[in-house]
Write an enzyme that holds these catalytic residues in place. Structure first.
Site, short mmCIF file in Angstrom:
data_model
loop_
_atom_site.label_atom_id
_atom_site.label_comp_id
_atom_site.label_asym_id
_atom_site.label_seq_id
_atom_site.Cartn_x
_atom_site.Cartn_y
_atom_site.Cartn_z
N MET A 192 36.17 43.23 42.18
CA MET A 192 36.03 43.75 43.54
C MET A 192 36.43 45.21 43.64
SD MET A 192 34.60 42.36 46.01
CE MET A 192 34.22 40.92 47.02
N CYS A 193 37.13 45.72 42.64
CA CYS A 193 37.48 47.15 42.59
C CYS A 193 38.65 47.52 43.52
CB CYS A 193 36.30 48.06 42.95
SG CYS A 193 34.77 47.67 42.11
N ARG A 194 39.26 48.61 43.19
CA ARG A 194 40.30 49.25 44.00
C ARG A 194 40.00 50.73 44.03
NH1 ARG A 194 42.99 45.71 47.06
NH2 ARG A 194 40.74 45.62 47.36
N ASN A 201 40.97 44.52 37.47
CA ASN A 201 39.98 45.59 37.65
C ASN A 201 39.88 46.35 36.34
OD1 ASN A 201 39.35 45.50 40.69
ND2 ASN A 201 41.58 45.40 40.61
N ASN A 226 34.33 49.81 47.31
CA ASN A 226 35.01 48.56 46.96
C ASN A 226 34.40 47.49 47.85
OD1 ASN A 226 38.06 47.31 48.36
ND2 ASN A 226 36.94 46.40 46.67
#
Lengths: 284, 284, 284, 284
Positions: free
Chosen positions: C1-3, C40, C114
């Site tokens: 999902m990313c940051r 991530n 994101n």
């Protein structure tokens, strides 16, 4: 802390270990179940034997995480072998580089390690000074693992050209003796954890060991039967029957099928002979 | 055989060396002009100083070829520094890994090498045994270069916390003496080529040397003036005038402007002092 | 999902975001706190401005995990900038390749995302058919993010050469409108999550949005003050006083200092103007 | 401009093409003999079939140069296959990324390209608009090659589930017709070079073509015999005798043994049928 797997037996496609089980090596690379720090994302390696072509194994290592490696995804279902090692790394000692990826390879042998020697730098130099020139120059990387294997290989050399699983176990014992002496001499008080596997295409030895008898070593299991099969997303070891046999050693259980996995006793080695019979030996 | 460049002087954007000249470092990575084997495609590295932030340099290395590296293309025009080293590698001794990429870094120092010691494995072990524990453990890779720098750094340590360009030259000399002794002792008869550069953000020393006085060392040039400028695709060193000064050391000429490049005499060192004055010293 | 993280304000060394805080971007790459899937590890990217050299940003991306990247560790303390974006990726749509790494770059602009659009392939082709030729050819990778930014950039082009943070917000709104229409038309019923940041060196806009008003968007916070400082391992935003100002947008809190982090309201944009004043706008 | 090789016939270890011949694919990656720009250092790929395991090929690609790739060196002697493609890349259109590495893979098919369409961006969008949804979404990278193969695959789909080498040749012809029409329509006047190979594990087709009948296409040779052997560093095609047959298509000669290599006629296709018989067809 790494996760590892070694196998000897009926030829099998590598994805049966890497991708298919509910707790496959790939899953363990992201989220290992039997580790405090669950991530093993600092590279990986697989080694396997193709006896019709060569006595020497093929090795494929990468500094990328295993879970998103396109090449591994392509190769795993196509590599069919009766003897292999797979390893996913969580870097402790040593950079993330191909030279530090397991399995380590010497001649027809492959070795991988899960565990570590704290403060390894304290004994690195005296350890190296004990090595033969050949093993001194064989070491390419920075890991405690590769240096310990160099000690082990020097011990094995004294056994001559051919050796048995018992010889291999002798040499693991000799390596352990050296390590304990070095740690005492140079004042390392932390416990060192050595779960290791060795294969040479015809025999396999696993070690589950910690230098401190009062603590529990890292987890290490074995599974034996006729062959390991995966059907409809369910993987299991088929009980031995007739002459087909297969043995697997794993850092943690690949599935929740309890009867498929037996712990290797604390501070013991498991010896898998050329005829695939299995023995155990206590580390002294 | 590698190509290298070192610079000390007026702050300048790194692409003035890497991309803009007709024979830029990038061009040299594909097709070096003053090398028999023109390809330098086994990784690269750049190191530079940002004195307002830190005495320690930034280092960016890669095992990819320099010519197609997206990150380098982005960084080069944005990195402005008054002291830097760039290196493109043709692997001789040592795998293609980040640990084997130049420049090598210790504290506030950077070093790079072009050349090589044939049969380095013959002297690797005795060389390592001469190192202090600190430099022994500092070595991360497999190259002859990094091991020679470890010898050099041990010599430099004896000079104390602060040192001059002359001290650096003394230590290159000491490193050369050690190397020659090792080569004699262990029977290496091939010539060893040592073109090396050292920077620490305030001074710079270059070495052009071959162990055999009867042969020519690899090419090494320097250029001095007020500053290096590139306009409309033409790069040149502006003659010194007033107090601004800049000095560059290169493996091969970046342009065909003959007056911009003077060879460093055979088996000599070039010393660039903190005030950017330039001196030479013969290797004895 | 990313940051992700975006920053505009007083020049600051990048390691103040990447390494120093207790829940730094690096820690988030291994074990994000405000995500169901905490890993991530599918590459990362940083982009930053060096206004004395160029209007265009520098970008450094990698397909390796952020936590073990040697180059990032070297660069982060040396890069000092007043405007930057950092991103660590968990691949959903698109391979792990440099083309799929955030931030995406067009002219003097950087953008990161994101979230994700489930079943993006259903709308990829019609979305691309809406793009100008310039943005069609600008898209290099496979992510939903880059395609959405292409829509956004086409909207922004209509604002002319110069634009304000309000113009940027208008274009995020237009992009959202297009996306909702495409999703309805092509029958995507899953919620799409769009947390996005935009910087151009002088202004910054953040978006916290989910297509379904009944659910909560992903977390997104901002922090404002005079400057962000880290001392003795403690990082905090110094309250604004005098004319110095700095604003940060983050996927999750970098520290447990509650007053430093305020949530951006659900389905709102945060607008940071050239004078570093902050406004909000509801997505309609 | 790239170099390629395709093979169909008796199972053979891949290093017989990659490493052993005097002008092996690895040598061609460093210094191709029949190219103006001799360097092919922007990644590589190999694909091969293991029919006992799967109809789908294995593919191993890398963005590193072939000449220093440790994994390739390990794999090449262990991969034994009767059908394979190898490719070393010199990037023209498209970044150096895995998505842009040849061979391209669709279902049980592999394809590689040597050559290029100048100004490909002029026709990229109209070309993509001609594709079926399946092939539109199949395209992952940026190369002219992959887009042309998408056209080819759409043509092949019309032939049904099973097809012959003649069907494959028909589809190359259809792809060429589309390309010529696109180039005319969108005003590309530069010559486009299309040397392409196709394998599916059972048949193989090679194309040697340039859009301008007045110029020479890039070099493309074939070799046929019973099997390709390397002994004492000498590689040669053993003349056919009995039923064993093997056919190879190469960008340039692997050895200086003149009789082993025959040029494929200008603007022709070579068709290798399932029974390993060979035919030719003129591009119309």
């Amino acid at each position: 802390m790494c996760r590892l797997l070694a196998y000897l037996g009926q030829p099998i496609a590598m994805d049966k270990f890497l991708y298919e089980p509910e707790n496959s090596m790939i899953k363990q690379s992201i989220n290992a179940k039997e580790l405090e720090e669950p991530l093993n994302g600092d590279g990986f390696g697989v080694g396997w034997y193709t006896p019709t072509v060569s006595e020497e194994p093929a090795v494929f290592v990468s500094v990328y995480p295993a879970w998103n490696n396109r090449n591994l995804r392509y190769l795993a279902p196509k590599i069919v072998s009766g003897s292999l090692i797979a390893h996913v790394r969580a870097a402790s000692v040593g950079d993330v580089s191909e030279s530090n990826c397991h399995p380590f390879h010497f001649k027809n042998m492959l070795m991988a390690h899960n565990g570590g020697v704290e403060q390894f730098e304290k004994i690195k130099r005296p350890l190296k000074s004990m090595l033969s020139d050949e093993q001194y120059l064989w070491v390419k990387g920075q890991t405690d693992s590769e240096h310990l294997f160099a000690l082990f290989l020097d011990a094995l050399k004294k056994k001559g050209e051919t050796f048995t699983a018992d010889d291999v176990a002798d040499c693991f014992q000799e390596m352990i003796n050296h390590l304990n002496l070095l740690m005492t001499t140079y004042g390392i008080e932390e416990d060192a954890y050595l779960n290791m596997v060795f294969v040479d295409g015809e025999r396999m030895v696993g070690l589950r060991y910690v230098t401190n008898a009062a603590v529990e070593p890292l987890s290490l299991y074995y599974s034996e039967g006729s062959k390991y099969v995966c059907e409809d997303g369910m993987c299991r070891m088929v009980p031995a029957e007739g002459k087909d046999k297969s043995v697997m050693i794993v850092s943690e259980k690949l599935t929740s099928i309890a009867e498929d996995w037996r712990p290797i006793p604390k501070n013991h080695m498991i010896l898998v002979y050329k005829d695939l019979s299995v023995g155990f030996r206590r580390v002294s």
